[in-house]
Design a protein around this motif. Structure first.
Motif, PDB file in Angstrom:
ATOM      1  N   LEU A  69      -5.284  33.717  42.261  1.00  0.00           N
ATOM      2  CA  LEU A  69      -6.572  34.407  42.394  1.00  0.00           C
ATOM      3  C   LEU A  69      -7.123  34.278  43.808  1.00  0.00           C
ATOM      4  O   LEU A  69      -7.617  35.258  44.388  1.00  0.00           O
ATOM      5  CB  LEU A  69      -7.571  33.838  41.382  1.00  0.00           C
ATOM      6  N   ASP A  70      -7.059  33.084  44.372  1.00  0.00           N
ATOM      7  CA  ASP A  70      -7.546  32.868  45.735  1.00  0.00           C
ATOM      8  C   ASP A  70      -6.749  33.698  46.729  1.00  0.00           C
ATOM      9  O   ASP A  70      -7.311  34.274  47.672  1.00  0.00           O
ATOM     10  CB  ASP A  70      -7.458  31.385  46.106  1.00  0.00           C
ATOM     11  N   TRP A  71      -5.448  33.768  46.515  1.00  0.00           N
ATOM     12  CA  TRP A  71      -4.565  34.556  47.384  1.00  0.00           C
ATOM     13  C   TRP A  71      -4.901  36.041  47.287  1.00  0.00           C
ATOM     14  O   TRP A  71      -4.994  36.736  48.303  1.00  0.00           O
ATOM     15  CB  TRP A  71      -3.123  34.285  46.959  1.00  0.00           C
ATOM     16  N   TRP A  72      -5.118  36.523  46.062  1.00  0.00           N
ATOM     17  CA  TRP A  72      -5.477  37.940  45.871  1.00  0.00           C
ATOM     18  C   TRP A  72      -6.794  38.271  46.555  1.00  0.00           C
ATOM     19  O   TRP A  72      -6.920  39.322  47.203  1.00  0.00           O
ATOM     20  CB  TRP A  72      -5.558  38.228  44.376  1.00  0.00           C
ATOM     21  N   LYS A  73      -7.782  37.391  46.436  1.00  0.00           N
ATOM     22  CA  LYS A  73      -9.087  37.635  47.055  1.00  0.00           C
ATOM     23  C   LYS A  73      -8.964  37.790  48.565  1.00  0.00           C
ATOM     24  O   LYS A  73      -9.701  38.565  49.190  1.00  0.00           O
ATOM     25  CB  LYS A  73     -10.053  36.510  46.707  1.00  0.00           C
ATOM     26  N   ALA A  74      -8.014  37.059  49.156  1.00  0.00           N
ATOM     27  CA  ALA A  74      -7.814  37.144  50.603  1.00  0.00           C
ATOM     28  C   ALA A  74      -7.111  38.438  51.020  1.00  0.00           C
ATOM     29  O   ALA A  74      -7.150  38.811  52.197  1.00  0.00           O
ATOM     30  CB  ALA A  74      -6.998  35.940  51.079  1.00  0.00           C
ATOM     31  N   HIS A  75      -6.472  39.126  50.050  1.00  0.00           N
ATOM     32  CA  HIS A  75      -5.718  40.350  50.365  1.00  0.00           C
ATOM     33  C   HIS A  75      -6.170  41.551  49.532  1.00  0.00           C
ATOM     34  O   HIS A  75      -5.487  42.565  49.461  1.00  0.00           O
ATOM     35  CB  HIS A  75      -4.221  40.123  50.119  1.00  0.00           C
ATOM     36  N   GLN A  76      -7.329  41.445  48.917  1.00  0.00           N
ATOM     37  CA  GLN A  76      -7.783  42.448  47.955  1.00  0.00           C
ATOM     38  C   GLN A  76      -7.856  43.853  48.542  1.00  0.00           C
ATOM     39  O   GLN A  76      -7.637  44.849  47.847  1.00  0.00           O
ATOM     40  CB  GLN A  76      -9.160  42.028  47.427  1.00  0.00           C
ATOM     41  N   GLU A  77      -8.140  43.951  49.831  1.00  0.00           N
ATOM     42  CA  GLU A  77      -8.290  45.270  50.446  1.00  0.00           C
ATOM     43  C   GLU A  77      -6.963  46.021  50.527  1.00  0.00           C
ATOM     44  O   GLU A  77      -6.948  47.249  50.737  1.00  0.00           O
ATOM     45  CB  GLU A  77      -8.889  45.120  51.856  1.00  0.00           C
ATOM     46  N   LEU A  78      -5.843  45.333  50.365  1.00  0.00           N
ATOM     47  CA  LEU A  78      -4.537  45.993  50.424  1.00  0.00           C
ATOM     48  C   LEU A  78      -4.296  46.895  49.222  1.00  0.00           C
ATOM     49  O   LEU A  78      -3.538  47.866  49.304  1.00  0.00           O
ATOM     50  CB  LEU A  78      -3.420  44.944  50.493  1.00  0.00           C
ATOM     51  N   ALA A  79      -4.909  46.556  48.092  1.00  0.00           N
ATOM     52  CA  ALA A  79      -4.706  47.330  46.866  1.00  0.00           C
ATOM     53  C   ALA A  79      -6.002  47.339  46.067  1.00  0.00           C
ATOM     54  O   ALA A  79      -6.097  46.715  45.008  1.00  0.00           O
ATOM     55  CB  ALA A  79      -3.557  46.735  46.052  1.00  0.00           C
ATOM     56  N   PRO A  80      -7.024  48.038  46.553  1.00  0.00           N
ATOM     57  CA  PRO A  80      -8.346  47.980  45.914  1.00  0.00           C
ATOM     58  C   PRO A  80      -8.384  48.510  44.493  1.00  0.00           C
ATOM     59  O   PRO A  80      -9.306  48.193  43.739  1.00  0.00           O
ATOM     60  CB  PRO A  80      -9.222  48.824  46.848  1.00  0.00           C
ATOM     61  N   ASN A  81      -7.396  49.323  44.098  1.00  0.00           N
ATOM     62  CA  ASN A  81      -7.388  49.891  42.750  1.00  0.00           C
ATOM     63  C   ASN A  81      -6.606  49.042  41.745  1.00  0.00           C
ATOM     64  O   ASN A  81      -6.462  49.437  40.587  1.00  0.00           O
ATOM     65  CB  ASN A  81      -6.795  51.298  42.775  1.00  0.00           C
ATOM     66  N   LEU A  82      -6.101  47.899  42.210  1.00  0.00           N
ATOM     67  CA  LEU A  82      -5.311  47.048  41.331  1.00  0.00           C
ATOM     68  C   LEU A  82      -6.045  45.755  41.022  1.00  0.00           C
ATOM     69  O   LEU A  82      -6.778  45.227  41.858  1.00  0.00           O
ATOM     70  CB  LEU A  82      -3.955  46.712  41.975  1.00  0.00           C
ATOM     71  N   SER A  83      -5.826  45.222  39.835  1.00  0.00           N
ATOM     72  CA  SER A  83      -6.338  43.908  39.465  1.00  0.00           C
ATOM     73  C   SER A  83      -5.454  42.838  40.097  1.00  0.00           C
ATOM     74  O   SER A  83      -4.383  43.143  40.641  1.00  0.00           O
ATOM     75  CB  SER A  83      -6.346  43.763  37.947  1.00  0.00           C
TER      76      SER A  83
END
Length: 341
Positions: free
Chosen positions: A175-189
């Motif tokens: 989850l922490d890793w995803w939050k740091a890269h969330q802008e790469l795939a804004p339409n994905l959980s």
């Protein structure tokens, strides 16, 4: 399919036979066991990945050894992290430096086993890394695709590290890793993003692009953007979809288990299918890439594991409903190959 059966599959199996022979020479029993098991259980990963060589048959002498060596590293390390003796994040990170070195021209070989007891592999992992490096040196446009290859391999390595640490830690790390890269795939959980990083297909299609002279940065970036996250995400979500019962029994992390219901799972799978098919229309040679997507759907959804899971079986029927002829062809082909085997 003629190219695949006539050239790709025999040459993949010849490459794997050489690597199996090398694995059998490993002094360490645990490393030898995991290396051989990875090739025995996951041979189809190399066979599927090498299909990209069919799109540039004259360069298959470079593409097939490269794809087989790189995928063999991936499968071997997955076994070492998933089925072996360590749960150390430091160990997993060091092991996966081999994948980054494999795609980095002239990178110096390292002690990839520095943080684990098992280490005597008779230079097996070094040989795989060196093989990748020697192959990419022959790709005329590799310098153009390298930034995107390095990016995707970096995400893959991060995923392998975080998903294999202790079960009490892995979800928060992901989850922490995803939050740091969330802008790469804004339409994905978060679970869909993680799944997308677990595919090597984006790397393989960039290898294919690099085998052509005169590739531009714009063309390379377009391939990266179309494969990641859509096609890469679909690839791994299909894998997790059919493995749900198996992973629950084994206590393994499965990204499809984070959906709230089978209805939501089906909705998101159909979304990923549509996104992937749309991505194909934006690529050069769209028919080839659509063939890859249809082949993925047919390969995974025809797997015998589907029949053992009623919810997955129902989803498969809905996804396959009104399938185009290409998908049905690959479905029948996959069933025929499994029955023959």
């Amino acid at each position: 399919m003629h190219r695949v059966y006539r050239y790709v599959l025999p040459e993949v199996r010849a490459e794997l036979a050489q690597w199996r022979s090398a694995a059998e020479q490993m002094p360490d029993e645990e490393l030898r066991r995991q290396a051989i098991a990875s090739m025995t259980d996951k041979q189809f990963h190399c066979e599927g990945g090498a299909v990209y060589a069919a799109a540039n048959l004259p360069e298959r002498h470079v593409l097939i050894p490269l794809i087989v060596a790189f995928q063999t590293i991936s499968d071997y390390l997955d076994n070492l992290c998933d089925r072996s003796t360590s749960m150390s994040e430091q160990d997993f990170r060091q092991l996966h430096m081999s994948m980054l070195d494999a795609v980095t021209p002239k990178a110096r070989l390292q002690d990839y086993y520095a943080y684990r007891e098992e280490r005597e592999d008779n230079a097996y992992l070094h040989q795989l890394v060196s093989k990748c490096q020697s192959c990419i040196a022959e790709l005329p446009s590799y310098g153009v695709v390298y930034p995107y290859v390095k990016e995707l391999v970096g995400y893959y390595c991060d995923l392998q590290v975080y998903k294999h640490v202790h079960p009490d830690l892995r979800e928060q790390k992901l989850l922490d890793w995803w939050k740091a890269h969330q802008e790469l795939a804004p339409n994905l959980s978060w679970n869909e993003f993680a799944a997308a990083t677990g595919s090597t297909l984006g790397v393989f299609t960039l290898f294919l692009q690099a085998s052509k002279s005169g590739l531009t940065v714009e063309e390379a970036l377009n391939v990266r953007n179309r494969y990641f996250p859509a096609i890469c995400g679909l690839h791994i979500l299909l894998d997790y979809l059919i493995d749900q019962a198996e992973d629950i029994e084994g206590g393994d992390l499965n990204f499809c288990n984070y959906y709230e219901s089978s209805a939501q799972t089906l909705d998101r799978m159909e979304y990923m299918v549509n996104e992937s098919l749309h991505a194909c229309t934006k690529l050069d040679n769209p028919r080839f890439h659509r063939m890859i997507v249809e082949g993925l759907l047919a390969l995974y959804l025809s797997d015998p594991k589907v029949k053992e899971q009623q919810e997955v079986k129902g989803m498969t029927r809905k996804i396959m409903k009104r399938s185009p002829m290409t998908r049905l062809f690959f479905w029948l082909n996959s069933v025929w190959i499994r029955n023959k085997s």
